[in-house]
Design a protein around this motif. Structure first.
Motif, PDB file in Angstrom:
ATOM      1  N   GLU A 159      37.752   7.119 -47.546  1.00 28.71           N
ATOM      2  CA  GLU A 159      37.570   7.313 -46.099  1.00 28.71           C
ATOM      3  C   GLU A 159      38.884   7.092 -45.364  1.00 28.71           C
ATOM      4  O   GLU A 159      39.236   7.869 -44.438  1.00 28.71           O
ATOM      5  CB  GLU A 159      36.505   6.326 -45.602  1.00 28.71           C
ATOM      6  N   ARG A 160      39.621   6.077 -45.755  1.00 34.10           N
ATOM      7  CA  ARG A 160      40.912   5.810 -45.089  1.00 34.10           C
ATOM      8  C   ARG A 160      41.898   6.964 -45.323  1.00 34.10           C
ATOM      9  O   ARG A 160      42.608   7.411 -44.392  1.00 34.10           O
ATOM     10  CB  ARG A 160      41.477   4.490 -45.621  1.00 34.10           C
ATOM     11  N   ASP A 161      41.953   7.423 -46.560  1.00 36.68           N
ATOM     12  CA  ASP A 161      42.885   8.517 -46.864  1.00 36.68           C
ATOM     13  C   ASP A 161      42.503   9.796 -46.106  1.00 36.68           C
ATOM     14  O   ASP A 161      43.393  10.564 -45.659  1.00 36.68           O
ATOM     15  CB  ASP A 161      42.894   8.801 -48.372  1.00 36.68           C
ATOM     16  N   CYS A 162      41.204  10.053 -45.950  1.00 36.22           N
ATOM     17  CA  CYS A 162      40.762  11.243 -45.202  1.00 36.22           C
ATOM     18  C   CYS A 162      41.184  11.133 -43.739  1.00 36.22           C
ATOM     19  O   CYS A 162      41.646  12.126 -43.116  1.00 36.22           O
ATOM     20  CB  CYS A 162      39.262  11.400 -45.307  1.00 36.22           C
ATOM     21  N   ARG A 167      44.954  12.744 -39.312  1.00 36.77           N
ATOM     22  CA  ARG A 167      45.975  12.396 -38.327  1.00 36.77           C
ATOM     23  C   ARG A 167      47.292  13.112 -38.637  1.00 36.77           C
ATOM     24  O   ARG A 167      47.998  13.617 -37.727  1.00 36.77           O
ATOM     25  CB  ARG A 167      46.180  10.875 -38.299  1.00 36.77           C
ATOM     26  N   ALA A 168      47.645  13.157 -39.943  1.00 40.01           N
ATOM     27  CA  ALA A 168      48.884  13.837 -40.336  1.00 40.01           C
ATOM     28  C   ALA A 168      48.797  15.335 -40.034  1.00 40.01           C
ATOM     29  O   ALA A 168      49.780  15.958 -39.578  1.00 40.01           O
ATOM     30  CB  ALA A 168      49.166  13.609 -41.814  1.00 40.01           C
ATOM     31  N   MET A 199      46.664  12.733 -51.068  1.00 44.64           N
ATOM     32  CA  MET A 199      46.133  11.390 -51.270  1.00 44.64           C
ATOM     33  C   MET A 199      44.628  11.365 -51.008  1.00 44.64           C
ATOM     34  O   MET A 199      43.873  10.684 -51.707  1.00 44.64           O
ATOM     35  CB  MET A 199      46.841  10.394 -50.348  1.00 44.64           C
ATOM     36  N   ALA A 200      44.192  12.122 -50.018  1.00 43.43           N
ATOM     37  CA  ALA A 200      42.760  12.178 -49.723  1.00 43.43           C
ATOM     38  C   ALA A 200      42.002  12.828 -50.874  1.00 43.43           C
ATOM     39  O   ALA A 200      40.890  12.398 -51.232  1.00 43.43           O
ATOM     40  CB  ALA A 200      42.525  12.938 -48.430  1.00 43.43           C
ATOM     41  N   GLU A 206      38.605   9.951 -57.132  1.00 46.93           N
ATOM     42  CA  GLU A 206      38.336   8.591 -57.625  1.00 46.93           C
ATOM     43  C   GLU A 206      36.978   8.100 -57.133  1.00 46.93           C
ATOM     44  O   GLU A 206      36.206   7.493 -57.881  1.00 46.93           O
ATOM     45  CB  GLU A 206      39.437   7.640 -57.151  1.00 46.93           C
ATOM     46  N   TYR A 207      36.692   8.340 -55.872  1.00 45.47           N
ATOM     47  CA  TYR A 207      35.407   7.908 -55.313  1.00 45.47           C
ATOM     48  C   TYR A 207      34.261   8.605 -56.033  1.00 45.47           C
ATOM     49  O   TYR A 207      33.235   7.988 -56.339  1.00 45.47           O
ATOM     50  CB  TYR A 207      35.385   8.228 -53.825  1.00 45.47           C
TER      51      TYR A 207
END
Length: 619
Positions: A159-162, A167-168, A199-200, A206-207
């Motif tokens: 969730e953080r990477d998404c 934002r990027a 990264m997302a 991984e998730y």
């Protein structure tokens, strides 16, 4: 717990809800409490059985003590009582109660070994198994919680990477739309956006992998591991329930196994009760207490219409009897006496003046004084009547009882002789061993004891001979002892007795071995035997107080009795004193006692009145 359809079964309640919606932790807590309660029930039952075994042991001990308390003591009077069938039945009951107590001890032992011991070991195993199952369940629960935490961490990272990638991407689009931004800055923002997107994607992969792994672990946890653990706990609990049921069956079976033996004990008690024979017991009492005496005759009629003499002169007492008319008299006044035979009444002899020719006759007043001075002796004699120590030869007893007592005494003395001989033989063997092996002991050390045993045996043998002589006289196996033999026997008794009772010294042999009030010359007066024999032999015979006719033939076999033939006429010298015997005389050399019922007595009237007056004075 879980069945084959994977439904949870707790305390009999079935929940149709999916396993993923349940909280296994709560179920583990409930199952832990329930299984602990089951173990507590099992331990409570063990405690119950232990207390039951203690009660059985205590009951058996009390029964044994009760049986021992009422058992006859050895060498006591109680042993004689157990010859009766009723007391033997009671003794059999005591023995059966002892066996009955033994069966209760068997119950206690079997319950201890088959129930208490087995269940105690089973409880220890049950606790270990329960601990192992709940440890496996909590381990599986912890593993699932760890996988859940890993899934949550992977999810938060994805969730953080998404969010970072969004934002990027927004920053890149903003930079690309701004004309004032250099191309280099735009390129830099684009690369940053691409990196965040990558990264997302990695976090997403991984998730996804972690989620798949968690779902697999969760499936295994709820559909495999936990059901297996619950099934093991269920099996453990069912085995506990079955085990306590089997123990309860054993509890009943232990009692049932001894019921046949207890039944036999009760049957033996019933059999002993049925063996009681009242006729036999009555016969034993008759044999034990029969006297051997002939029944007394009828009480004679006393005619008080005849004139009575109011005075008694000295001459009338000293002179011979008148020749009054003989008249039948059916027994004088019946009065119980201790001795069944009275050979000579010294008081009457004193008052009548029938002394030895060697002695000078004295006035009546002197004779009456002599009678008064003899009062202490009579008092001592009466103390014997009240139950004092009897003579050594049991002459105070009836013939049959005397025979039994003498036989018992002879048996006891023979047993004592056998014991002394056994001790002497043992010491003799010991002495031989000492002689052969001097290092084991001094042979001379036992000589003193051997001498003592020899003396004891000799004394006991003399006692046996003495009592066998008395027994032979009672049974009629030996001729009656002479006066000289009786005197020798009295001297022997005086030498072998440390303390002689003054009352016992006043006795004289009667027809069956009993004693009168006349004092024994050999024990009280220390005079030469020759003088005594002369005085005894020269005694003047008792005067005749009437005549009698033998109604039946009587064979006088006991000492002091005399044989008579039917129809024979004899002289009466002493009438019946209430003991059933009358003293008669055939001639100067033959006199003795016959049963009063065997003769018809004709007393001289004057002699009768004078005799009764003297009797009252003597009493």
């Amino acid at each position: 717990m879980v069945s084959q359809s994977h439904r949870y079964v707790f305390h009999g309640a079935i929940s149709p809800a999916p396993l993923c919606c349940m909280k296994p932790k709560d179920q583990f807590d409930n199952l832990e409490k329930h299984t602990q309660w089951g173990i507590d029930v099992l331990e409570k039952y063990i405690k119950f059985v232990k207390e039951r075994t203690e009660i059985e042991l205590s009951y058996a001990k009390q029964l044994r003590n009760l049986s021992k308390k009422y058992q006859p003591k050895k060498n006591s009077k109680e042993e004689e009582e157990y010859r009766y069938t009723s007391t033997r039945a009671f003794l059999a009951t005591l023995n059966e109660m002892n066996d009955y107590a033994g069966q209760h001890e068997v119950i206690s032992e079997n319950m201890t070994s088959l129930i208490t011991g087995e269940l105690t070991r089973y409880v220890q195993e049950l606790k270990q198994e329960r601990k192992s199952h709940f440890h496996d369940g909590r381990k599986a629960q912890q593993h699932l919680e760890t996988c859940w935490k890993q899934l949550e961490a992977s999810k938060r990272r994805f969730e953080r990477d998404c969010k970072e990638a969004d934002r990027a991407q927004q920053y890149f689009e903003k930079m690309d739309a701004d004309i004032n931004v250099t191309k280099a800055d735009v390129e830099k923002a684009r690369q940053q956006a691409q990196l965040r997107h990558q990264m997302a994607e990695d976090s997403k992969a991984e998730y996804s992998s972690t989620l798949q792994k968690f779902n697999s672990e969760q499936h295994d946890h709820y559909y495999t591991h936990i059901p297996n653990i619950f099934q093991k706990i269920q099996d453990m609990e069912e085995r506990r329930i079955v085990r306590i049921g089997e123990s309860m069956k054993t509890f009943a079976e232990v009692d049932r196994q001894v019921i046949p033996i207890i039944g036999k004990c009760l049957d033996e008690i019933t059999k002993a009760a049925e063996s009681i024979d009242h006729k036999n017991d009555s016969q034993l009492v008759i044999e034990a207490f029969k006297s051997g005496f002939e029944p007394p005759g009828d009480i004679e009629f006393e005619d008080f219409t005849q004139p009575m003499k109011r005075t008694i002169s000295e001459s009338s007492l000293s002179n011979s009897r008148g020749d009054g008319k003989s008249e039948p008299k059916f027994g004088g006044k019946s009065k119980g006496k201790l001795w069944p035979f009275i050979k000579k009444n010294k008081i009457i002899e004193t008052l009548l003046g029938t002394k030895s020719p060697k002695q000078q006759k004295e006035p009546l007043s002197h004779r009456f004084n002599e009678f008064m001075t003899s009062k202490p002796k009579i008092h001592c004699f009466r103390s014997l009547k009240r139950g004092g120590a009897g003579p050594e030869d049991f002459s105070n007893l009836p013939p049959e009882q005397r025979r039994k007592k003498l036989q018992q005494k002879v048996d006891e003395l023979n047993k004592d002789i056998q014991k002394e001989m056994d001790q002497r033989d043992a010491l003799t063997k010991m002495k031989d061993v000492y002689i052969k092996n001097p290092q084991m002991g001094d042979a001379a050390s036992v000589d003193h004891r051997l001498a003592e045993l020899g003396q004891n045996i000799e004394k006991l043998r003399l006692e046996v001979q003495k009592f066998e002589g008395w027994l032979a006289e009672v049974e009629g196996r030996l001729p009656a002892r002479t006066e000289q033999a009786r005197r020798q026997s009295g001297l022997y008794e005086a030498q072998n007795t440390s303390t002689v009772n003054s009352c016992a010294q006043d006795r004289e042999s009667s027809p069956d071995g009993s004693y009168t009030e006349e004092q024994s010359q050999e024990t009280e007066m220390k005079v030469p035997a020759t003088d005594f024999d002369d005085e005894f032999d020269d005694e003047e015979p008792l005067p005749t107080i009437g005549t009698c006719k033998a109604l039946y033939t009587f064979e006088g076999q006991n000492e002091g009795t005399i044989s008579v033939a039917e129809g024979e006429m004899l002289y009466v010298i002493e009438e019946d004193k209430g003991d059933g015997w009358t003293r008669i005389r055939r001639n100067e050399d033959e006199e003795g006692y016959v049963p009063t019922s065997y003769v018809e007595v004709y007393l001289d009237k004057n002699a009768k009145d004078e005799y009764k007056s003297l009797q009252k004075i003597s009493e």
